[in-house]
Design a protein around this motif. Structure first.
Motif, PDB file in Angstrom:
ATOM      1  N   ARG A 189      93.711  63.530  42.610  1.00 14.73           N
ATOM      2  CA  ARG A 189      93.264  62.176  42.939  1.00 14.73           C
ATOM      3  C   ARG A 189      94.378  61.158  42.695  1.00 14.73           C
ATOM      4  NH1 ARG A 189      88.740  58.208  40.200  1.00 14.73           N
ATOM      5  NH2 ARG A 189      89.001  56.588  41.782  1.00 14.73           N
ATOM      6  N   GLY A 198      91.398  68.671  44.298  1.00  7.17           N
ATOM      7  CA  GLY A 198      90.715  67.386  44.332  1.00  7.17           C
ATOM      8  C   GLY A 198      89.636  67.318  45.388  1.00  7.17           C
ATOM      9  N   HIS A 205      88.205  63.697  39.267  1.00  3.58           N
ATOM     10  CA  HIS A 205      88.994  64.634  40.065  1.00  3.58           C
ATOM     11  C   HIS A 205      88.920  64.460  41.583  1.00  3.58           C
ATOM     12  CE1 HIS A 205      90.521  67.209  36.853  1.00  3.58           C
ATOM     13  NE2 HIS A 205      89.352  67.053  36.254  1.00  3.58           N
TER      14      HIS A 205
END
Length: 456
Positions: free
Chosen positions: A69, A368, A400
């Protein structure tokens, strides 16, 4: 000479989930009111850390943003900065370093030092972000605020009140505002050709510039590229939009969207939509064009259907505000779950007794990303098989997911925990049945090492 003495306004744009230049009403407004003035274009990382009473961080906070992220965000900001430089300005990046003041203080110092006269922000459903805006407004009541719509199909809730279920919402919207089949495309805001420059005394303040902030992190905490097909930024988002609608994928979306791992089997717009690198209006116009030029079927309709889900959760967050983070959600009773640290760790680390869940969690930590089907399965396991407090699962996703946005994430977790908008109450998935249906040969589980490790 001060800005006021020179009769020159100083406009500050505070980017949040609107990291683009195309179809950005906030940036356009700022360019219009700063024609004869100066312009500060700011992204403030972790601005809500100033809130000691943040509703969803009382207990279930996370220490740092996940690698994937963070990488996606950095790519998005770099792309935005490059676009702003082409238009005659650049991105100022506020973040807390080892010795720096907190970001909220940095922002207030910048506002005071530059004698900001106007602040432009995009409308957001983020309850805590709005609390920060209120703090700034209270501190500087003389500053004029300009709030534009950049992330939704409607400037305000188009109905008298938000229906209790998505189905009711969808039916009312399609009756009164059938944007998919409207006569004209959605209006797109023009991109400013040029932007007003920075204040003169900012050109030597390198510590604010986006490039300087990144170079200061080099070799320290800048994340390495995760193994993911997501690449952040408006340019990459538009490239993906073109590639998707230039393919046959939209015509089969409804039948492929539950695949666990194939890139082309779902739209993958969510990451760019979440941080505003892509405009939902531009996506809808491309979908309308695909239906006109190629085919209109159940699959193309289902893309519209999913955009409406996104819209519903946005107005759900606006309507319920801090209740989005309450254990009992918007319901009148609390779920019978609790926090058991050992089970939470198993879920996070992909070491539960459920291979499909482990595989999905390993995929999330690495890339992610997790498919919509995967998110439902791991959330169902979290709540029902493991009996855990749903808020910790929502917070881990927030840490995440590259496509994290507050309304869809927390709204969906409430939905699955039985404390949200689902009229059926708790939804529990049969994990064995789901595994047979979506990974019958075990390919996904093997790829993401989902089988539990045998103890010696």
């Amino acid at each position: 000479m001060s800005n006021q003495a020179a009769n020159r306004n100083v406009t500050l744009v505070l980017f949040h989930n609107d990291l683009r230049v195309a179809d950005n009403a906030t940036l356009l407004k700022a360019s219009e009111i700063s024609t004869d003035g100066r312009l500060l274009l700011v992204y403030a990382s972790s601005l809500t850390d100033v809130l000691d009473d943040k509703d969803h961080y009382d207990a279930y906070h996370y220490d740092s943003m996940g690698q994937a992220r963070q990488q996606f965000l950095h790519e998005s900001l770099a792309d935005l900065n490059a676009s702003l430089i082409q238009q005659g300005n650049r991105l100022l990046y506020l973040q807390k370093g080892d010795e720096a003041l907190d970001v909220f203080t940095q922002l207030n110092d910048l506002i005071a030092q530059q004698q900001v006269t106007d602040i432009c922000v995009s409308q957001t459903a983020d309850y805590n972000q709005n609390k920060v805006y209120n703090l700034i407004q209270a501190k500087y009541p003389e500053i004029q605020w300009h709030i534009q719509t950049t992330s939704t199909l409607f400037d305000e809730l188009p109905l008298e009140s938000l229906p209790k279920s998505f189905t009711q919402f969808r039916k009312q919207i399609e009756t009164d505002y059938d944007l998919l089949h409207a006569e004209k495309d959605i209006a797109i805001y023009p991109t400013p050709e040029t932007l007003a420059p920075l204040p003169d005394n900012m050109h030597s303040r390198n510590e604010y510039f986006f490039e300087s902030q990144l170079s200061n992190q080099a070799g320290r905490d800048k994340p390495s590229q995760p193994s993911s097909s997501f690449r952040g930024g408006e340019l990459n988002g538009l490239k993906h939009l073109d590639a998707y609608f230039d393919s046959d994928a939209p015509s089969t979306y409804k039948t492929t969207r539950n695949a666990l791992d194939e890139w082309a089997h779902s739209t993958k717009f969510s990451g760019w939509l979440a941080n505003g690198s892509l405009s939902v209006n531009i996506i809808l116009n491309r979908l309308r064009r695909y239906e006109r030029d190629m085919i209109a079927n159940d699959s193309t309709y289902w893309i519209w259907f999913e955009l409406l889900w996104r819209e519903y959760f946005y107005w759900y967050a606006v309507t319920h505000q801090q209740k989005l983070f309450w254990f009992k959600g918007i319901a009148q009773h609390a779920p019978s779950t609790q926090l058991i640290e050992s089970l939470l760790a198993q879920w996070k680390n992909g070491t539960t007794q459920y291979p499909i869940v482990n595989a999905c969690m390993n995929q999330l930590r690495t890339t992610g990303y997790m498919s919509n089907r995967g998110r439902q399965l791991v959330a169902s396991c979290f709540i029902h098989e493991l009996g855990l407090d749903w808020r910790y699962g929502a917070a881990y996703f927030e840490q995440h997911l590259v496509d994290y946005d507050v309304d869809s994430n927390w709204g969906n977790w409430q939905y699955l925990a039985g404390v949200g908008a689902d009229p059926r109450g708790c939804r529990q998935f049969n994990l064995n049945k789901q595994t047979q249906q979506y990974d019958p040969n075990g390919e996904f589980i093997r790829q993401w090492q989902g089988n539990p490790q045998k103890s010696d």
